[in-house]
Each structure stands twice: as C-alpha cells, then as structure tokens.
Design a protein around this motif. Structure first.
Motif, mmCIF file in Angstrom:
data_model
loop_
_atom_site.group_PDB
_atom_site.id
_atom_site.type_symbol
_atom_site.label_atom_id
_atom_site.label_comp_id
_atom_site.label_asym_id
_atom_site.label_seq_id
_atom_site.Cartn_x
_atom_site.Cartn_y
_atom_site.Cartn_z
ATOM 1 N N ARG A 46 11.456 -7.804 -6.199
ATOM 2 C CA ARG A 46 10.794 -6.722 -5.483
ATOM 3 C C ARG A 46 11.143 -6.821 -4.002
ATOM 4 N NH1 ARG A 46 9.174 -2.514 -8.568
ATOM 5 N NH2 ARG A 46 8.199 -3.290 -10.490
ATOM 6 N N ALA A 47 11.504 -5.688 -3.411
ATOM 7 C CA ALA A 47 11.948 -5.667 -2.016
ATOM 8 C C ALA A 47 10.748 -5.611 -1.073
ATOM 9 C CB ALA A 47 12.876 -4.478 -1.789
ATOM 10 N N LEU A 48 9.952 -6.666 -1.094
ATOM 11 C CA LEU A 48 8.806 -6.797 -0.206
ATOM 12 C C LEU A 48 9.191 -7.620 1.017
ATOM 13 C CD1 LEU A 48 6.154 -7.522 -2.956
ATOM 14 C CD2 LEU A 48 6.072 -5.570 -1.385
ATOM 15 N N PRO A 49 8.445 -7.496 2.114
ATOM 16 C CA PRO A 49 8.748 -8.300 3.311
ATOM 17 C C PRO A 49 8.769 -9.791 2.999
ATOM 18 C CG PRO A 49 7.177 -6.569 3.850
ATOM 19 C CD PRO A 49 7.344 -6.536 2.359
ATOM 20 N N CYS A 50 9.553 -10.511 3.770
ATOM 21 C CA CYS A 50 9.685 -11.979 3.701
ATOM 22 C C CYS A 50 10.493 -12.449 2.494
ATOM 23 C CB CYS A 50 8.325 -12.676 3.712
ATOM 24 S SG CYS A 50 7.253 -12.202 5.094
ATOM 25 N N LEU A 51 11.116 -11.547 1.773
ATOM 26 C CA LEU A 51 11.919 -11.961 0.627
ATOM 27 C C LEU A 51 13.012 -12.938 1.047
ATOM 28 C CD1 LEU A 51 12.957 -11.765 -2.304
ATOM 29 C CD2 LEU A 51 14.150 -9.652 -1.651
ATOM 30 N N ARG B 22 0.823 -1.210 0.000
ATOM 31 C CA ARG B 22 0.000 0.000 0.000
ATOM 32 C C ARG B 22 0.852 1.254 0.000
ATOM 33 N NH1 ARG B 22 -4.656 -0.657 4.531
ATOM 34 N NH2 ARG B 22 -2.880 0.006 5.789
ATOM 35 N N ALA B 23 2.042 1.163 0.557
ATOM 36 C CA ALA B 23 2.915 2.335 0.612
ATOM 37 C C ALA B 23 3.394 2.732 -0.778
ATOM 38 C CB ALA B 23 4.110 2.055 1.528
ATOM 39 N N GLY B 24 3.413 1.779 -1.710
ATOM 40 C CA GLY B 24 3.792 2.067 -3.089
ATOM 41 C C GLY B 24 5.292 2.222 -3.256
ATOM 42 N N GLY B 25 5.708 2.305 -4.503
ATOM 43 C CA GLY B 25 7.120 2.519 -4.818
ATOM 44 C C GLY B 25 8.037 1.430 -4.302
ATOM 45 N N VAL B 26 7.620 0.163 -4.405
ATOM 46 C CA VAL B 26 8.451 -0.948 -3.910
ATOM 47 C C VAL B 26 9.697 -1.057 -4.784
ATOM 48 C CG1 VAL B 26 8.553 -3.406 -3.432
ATOM 49 C CG2 VAL B 26 6.403 -2.154 -3.077
ATOM 50 N N PRO B 27 10.882 -0.893 -4.197
ATOM 51 C CA PRO B 27 12.106 -0.920 -5.014
ATOM 52 C C PRO B 27 12.468 -2.333 -5.459
ATOM 53 C CG PRO B 27 12.661 -0.711 -2.697
ATOM 54 C CD PRO B 27 11.165 -0.618 -2.779
ATOM 55 N N ILE B 28 13.396 -2.408 -6.382
ATOM 56 C CA ILE B 28 13.931 -3.677 -6.865
ATOM 57 C C ILE B 28 15.325 -3.860 -6.291
ATOM 58 C CG2 ILE B 28 14.741 -4.911 -8.918
ATOM 59 C CD1 ILE B 28 12.430 -3.704 -10.447
ATOM 60 N N VAL B 29 15.614 -5.064 -5.794
ATOM 61 C CA VAL B 29 16.929 -5.377 -5.238
ATOM 62 C C VAL B 29 17.490 -6.599 -5.957
ATOM 63 C CG1 VAL B 29 16.386 -4.403 -2.980
ATOM 64 C CG2 VAL B 29 15.914 -6.829 -3.432
#
Length: 391
Positions: A336-341, A321-328
C-alpha cells in the motif's frame, strides 16, 4: 408481560413517534416505563400526556443522570418478566416484541436479539453494524459457537428475561458514554443460550439535524476516555475466555479505538498523549499475530502508535482518510502506497490483505452452525404470524 424501558432526554421532535410505535405493538401485554431524565425541552410534557391516555405507560422523573442511570431506574420500576430497552428517538416495527417474545417462549433462551435498520428522512436502510451478524436466524445459539455475536453490542435490539439480568447482576454503568458494550458482551457470554432473529425488530434513527450524536463527537477527550474504559473493561472480563478475548481485542483495534485514529489530526497534544498512553496499554496484551492480521493502513497506524511517532502517525492518518490508497511494487512484492513506506518502517506492515475474491471464497467454505429443522419451522410460523398481524 413485557416491560419496555424508555429513557427520555430532550427528544421532543421524535418522542411521540417512538411511543406510538410501542403502543401499536401486536404484543399488547405491556408495561412501559418512561424515565424523564431531567429533560429541558418539551419531552417531559409529551411523555406525561401519552401516559395519561394509555394506562400501560407510566412516567418516572429524575434529575439528569445520563442514559445508563435512566435505564437502571426504569429496570427498578419495571414489573414484567421480560425486558426491552428502547431509546426515545427510535422506532419499533409493530411485530417486534411479538417475534422476540415468541422465540423466547419456544426456546427458553435467556434473551433474543434481532436485526436492525437505520432510520432517516429517506426511510429505512440496513445497519452496517448489524447486517453481517443477522444474515440468518439461529435459535439456541451462543457466542462461544457464533463469535460474530461479539459484535452484537447494542442494548435496544434485544428482549431479556428479567431473572437473567438479576441473576448475573447486569446493570448499565452510570455517568459514562458508551453504556451498552460493557453489559451486552458479558450478557452474551453469561447466557445459557441466545436466539438470533434475522427479521428487523428495531429502527435506529440517524439524526440529521440538531445535536450531534455521541459517535459524531470523537474529537472530545471524554468521548475517547469513556470508550477506552469500556473496551478495557470488556477485555478484562473476557480474560477467562481467551479465544473470545482475542477476537474481541482484534475487533477493538479494527473499529472501536481505530475510529479515534481518524480524528487525531484535529485534536490537541493533551488528547494525543492520553490516546497514546491508553492505546499502548491495550496493545501490550494483543498478540503480534493478531496485529499482523489487521488491514495494512490500520497495521501501520498502530505500529506508529507503539513507537509514539506522532508526526508520521498523523501523516498516515491523513492519507488513510483520503481513501483509495493505491498499491505499488517494490521488487516482486506489492505494498500500500502509504507515507513512510520507504522511510525505514518494516515493509511487511504495508502488504495488502487477500483480495476480495479470496475473502469471499474463504467465507463461502466456512462451516457455521445450522438451525435445527424443527426450530426453523417454528420460527417461520412465528414470523409469518407477526407479519400478517402487522399488515
């Protein structure tokens, strides 16, 4: 004759503008059925006053039964060979009915559907829901050839042949929210042909004050349950059309049900439990390849729904929801640098989709049905005449 069915319920600030837009139509052979669905504000009086000064308007009153029931009541009282539904806070452009009726007269299709603009205090703007579907006019088309029409799920941007609705027993579900999709998707499938008009024929109001719309109340449990029931009903209807069902089910996971993922951090445990149960029932019949084709954030969230891992799901929802999820990078791959990666979930879930440029290139090279030259000339004449008459 066109019968226009207008359900009316507590819309006093908008009703007169709506009715005036219908009365001003360049297509004048109208039978307008106003159904006062137990309004508690001044709507009933305003509707009665309008009907008293324009003989084409009739008022039917009933106890409050909801939008679907009010539309069905209007259909029972309608006398026209063609049917249009208009919500009583929205507005019709002056040429709308003439354009849709002329298309049907020329083609013999079962219904015509047109482009839509959003209406607010700043004016009109393209509707995100409709703009991809109505990029160009297609006469005598069908959803089996034009699968984007599965997204054309609103009742009020369409002009129907009455005998088509009667022949297939198409009526709106009553006592529920989200009445349109369970009728409009089957209508597209059952039609012999459909006319798709790129000209805006409907101004869909975005309310900026007062009561929240249905889509603004997704944290209410009934809202979710009715939406889940509706998409399940349509998916089961499409069981005999497996390719259309695959496209539809994937769209549900991208939009219809995905909208409710966003509100999970704000709802209680009962809501979350019912959400998990209903969504897993739906996911049981979605092929893995269709889940893999979803955007990364959506893939991760549905994977966590499948595993019923609520704390991790809520964490990913908040980050999305915060948007702008960066790429790592992890090694040679991008994610995508989302939680639990890095917490044991399959990393393939986090891989970003194709770049925007690549998507655009693939879209430009896709072959789509063309309007026949004769049909194109007919429609140009129709639109030109309608626009001239609206000036």
């Amino acid at each position: 004759m066109i019968s226009v069915v207008v359900p009316v319920y507590n819309v006093a600030p908008y009703l007169v503008e709506c009715l005036e837009s219908i009365a001003a139509q360049t297509y004048e052979d109208l039978d307008v059925v106003l159904v006062d669905d137990g309004s508690t504000d001044d709507s009933g009086r305003l509707a009665a006053a309008f009907a008293a000064r324009d003989a084409r308007f009739r008022l039917v009153t009933q106890e409050n039964a909801g939008l679907g029931a009010a539309r069905n009541t209007g259909v029972r009282h309608a006398g026209g060979e063609l049917l249009q539904f208009v919500d009583s806070d929205d507005v019709l452009p002056r040429y709308a009915l003439e354009v849709l009726a002329a298309a049907l007269e020329r083609t013999g299709s079962d219904f015509a559907t047109g482009n839509t603009l959003r209406l607010d205090s700043q004016g009109t703007h393209p509707s995100r829901m409709h703009r991809r579907i109505f990029t160009h006019t297609r006469l005598r088309t069908h959803v089996s050839r034009d699968r984007e029409l599965l997204g054309d799920r609103t009742a009020w941007n369409k002009l129907f042949r009455r005998d088509f609705l009667d022949r297939h027993g198409l009526a709106f579900p009553e006592g529920v929210l989200y009445e349109d999709t369970p009728v409009m998707v089957p209508a597209h499938v059952l039609a012999r042909s459909v006319d798709v008009v790129d000209v805006p024929v409907y101004h869909w109001r975005r309310r900026e004050a007062g009561d929240r719309s249905i889509t603004q109340r997704r944290e209410e449990l009934r809202n979710f349950v009715d939406r889940a029931d509706g998409v399940d009903r349509v998916s089961r209807f499409l069981a005999d059309f497996p390719e259309l069902r695959r496209v539809y089910d994937a769209s549900v996971l991208r939009s219809d049900l995905a909208h409710y993922l966003r509100v999970l951090p704000e709802v209680d445990t009962t809501y979350i439990q019912i959400f998990l149960d209903r969504c897993n029932e739906f996911l049981d019949r979605v092929p893995a390849r269709d889940l893999a084709a979803l955007p990364a954030a959506t893939r991760v969230q549905w994977h966590l729904v499948r595993q019923r891992r609520v704390p991790e799901l809520l964490e990913v929802v908040r980050a999305s929801r915060a948007g702008g999820v960066p790429i790592v990078r992890r090694g040679l791959r991008r994610y995508r640098a989302l939680p639990c990666l890095d917490d044991g979930l399959p990393r393939r879930l986090y891989r970003p989709g194709p770049s925007r440029l690549r998507r655009l290139i693939s879209r430009l090279t896709t072959v789509s049905p063309r309007v026949r030259p004769a049909e194109a000339r007919i429609f140009v004449d129709i639109v030109a005449a309608a626009r001239d008459s609206s000036r």
